[in-house]
Scaffold this active site. Structure first.
Site, PDB file in Angstrom:
ATOM      1  CB  SER A 174      39.735  30.619  47.385  1.00 16.91           C
ATOM      2  OG  SER A 174      40.374  30.671  45.893  1.00 16.91           O
ATOM      3  CD  GLU A 175      45.604  32.258  44.095  1.00 14.34           C
ATOM      4  OE1 GLU A 175      46.592  31.128  44.801  1.00 14.34           O
ATOM      5  OE2 GLU A 175      45.811  32.712  42.499  1.00 14.34           O
ATOM      6  CG  ASN A 176      39.587  33.997  43.468  1.00 12.82           C
ATOM      7  OD1 ASN A 176      39.704  33.401  44.381  1.00 12.82           O
ATOM      8  ND2 ASN A 176      37.991  34.102  43.935  1.00 12.82           N
TER       9      ASN A 176
END
Lengths: 215, 233
Positions: free
Chosen positions: A49-51
């Site tokens: 997940s990019e976060n």
């Protein structure tokens, strides 16, 4: 044009079928997140997940939500054993640096040669927002798109040239749709599979572009 | 003796000037240093440029800073959310300038500022309108866009625990932009839920070494609230 369309879950299952054991995968916000529900049991796929998460797990049980542990859509998730947290620059280095095996995104349009438009409809009064879409599109080893083949107005979302603002050039390798699966190549579209009873010729009429046969 | 522990938010924020560029950590509501933003509203600096992944959720925190009319420009990747009504209104009214930056470019431009990089070539956004007008280069057959660093006068970030040297560890995905923003500002102020003795943080686990941090303020934990998405009814 009455073919047995893949439901959203059938489409997600079709995408999941092509994900391999050990793959590191980013599932975009929206429809692509459904793919996680269809990965075969016993297969280890690491979700990014990019976060700042690797090893993202499913949604927490009700009452167990921790809003410091969220996905790119800002919804609460869990972390699987072996999972890791990292900062944003590292997270996007994982994309741009070619460390993610597969990224699955939604789209407004994809061109026959794999240009992607998925961040803006170009409407003049819309508030623009891009997030990680452009980084994901060009970063993963393979970018796949998952979408309905046709708009509500029955126009093909596979096009010769995108009319919506671009997210990335020649970045999409495969397009999974409710009617068929395609490869985007330098030479244009190639058929991978189609729902029962839908011929390549009929698909060419629907899409309005040449589609080379499955290999 | 080095002691970066500030007794209050007010003291930690003293001296922030009008026109400052303020890097604010957080992704959605995770990692948003709400107490520092409230402190900045009270402190009064105006005409600010704010750098954050989003543009405020609901009415509190960054949204409240925007509502207070202190922000001239926002640099972010994803302003539009289910609860970004404050930003939406100001933007549509032409009262807020927006620089939209792909999320990875935002992180890398901030990192570059902290790492002393003059500019860098990045493949993200090549051929799109967000790269419009900027220098490009083909390197080994691949196309890149020239990207410049984003420096902050101040960084406001939220961490989990810290010591008087300013060493920080974070909590879960609330880490997000904290480590790179800490590097990229003239002055970095972090909130922590726990202040620990020097040596109590395992040196193998420290995420942000104290060299990047100027002040830390202890704030009691309040559970992070949901934000940024439409909740099912």
């Amino acid at each position: 044009m009455d073919y047995p369309r893949r439901t959203k879950d059938q489409l997600a299952a079709r995408v999941a079928q092509d994900i391999f054991d050990g793959a590191v995968v980013n599932l975009g916000i929206g429809q692509p997140t459904l793919v996680a529900n269809h990965l075969p049991a016993g297969m280890e796929v690491v979700l990014h997940s990019e976060n700042g998460l690797l090893g993202m797990g499913s949604a927490p049980a009700e009452g167990q939500e921790d809003y410091d542990l969220i996905n790119a859509g800002k919804q609460p998730v869990t972390l699987r054993p072996g999972g890791a947290f990292f900062h944003h620059a590292d997270s996007f280095a994982m994309m741009r640096g070619g460390h993610l095996d597969i990224c699955v995104l939604g789209a407004f349009q994809v061109s026959a040669t794999g240009d992607l438009a998925n961040w803006s409809t170009g409407a003049p009064d819309a508030i623009p927002a891009v997030g990680g879409a452009m980084d994901l599109a060009i970063g993963a080893k393979q970018t796949w798109v998952m979408m309905d083949l046709l708009t509500k107005q029955n126009e093909s979302k596979l096009v010769e040239k995108c009319s919506y603002p671009l997210t990335g050039l020649a970045c999409v390798k495969r397009v999974y749709t409710d009617l068929a699966t395609f490869a985007c190549t330098e030479q244009g579209l190639q058929l991978i599979d189609a729902v029962d009873g839908l011929s390549r010729e009929a698909l060419e009429r629907i899409v309005g572009l040449p589609i080379s046969p499955a290999q | 003796m080095i002691n970066k522990i500030a007794p209050s938010v007010e003291e930690a924020l003293a001296g922030i000037q009008d026109g400052a560029t303020v890097l604010i950590g957080g992704f959605g509501t995770a990692g948003i240093p709400n107490e520092l933003i409230d402190g900045l509203i009270a402190q009064g600096a105006k005409d600010l440029t704010v750098v954050n992944n989003n543009a405020g959720n609901g009415e509190a925190g960054l949204a409240a800073l925007l509502r207070a009319g202190r922000v001239r420009k926002i640099i972010c990747s994803f302003p539009r959310q289910a609860d970004s009504q404050v930003f939406d209104g100001l933007y549509r009214a032409g009262k807020l300038e927006l620089e939209l930056v792909p999320q990875g470019n935002l992180a890398e431009r901030i990192r570059a500022a902290g790492a002393g990089i003059g500019a860098f070539f990045c493949p993200t956004g090549y051929g799109t309108q967000l790269a419009g007008g900027r220098e490009t280069r083909e390197i080994n057959g691949k196309h890149y866009v020239l990207e410049y660093p984003i420096h902050g006068d101040v960084a406001l970030i939220k961490a989990e625990a810290g010591d008087r040297w300013g060493n920080l560890v974070y909590r879960k995905a609330a880490r997000n932009f904290g480590p790179v923003m800490a590097m990229a500002a003239q002055r970095t102020i972090a909130t922590v839920h726990e202040v620990v003795e020097l040596g109590a943080l395992n040196p193998e686990h420290i995420v942000t070494p104290g060299i990047f941090v100027n002040k830390i303020v202890q704030i009691d934990r309040v559970a992070t609230q949901a934000g940024g998405f439409k909740k099912a009814a």
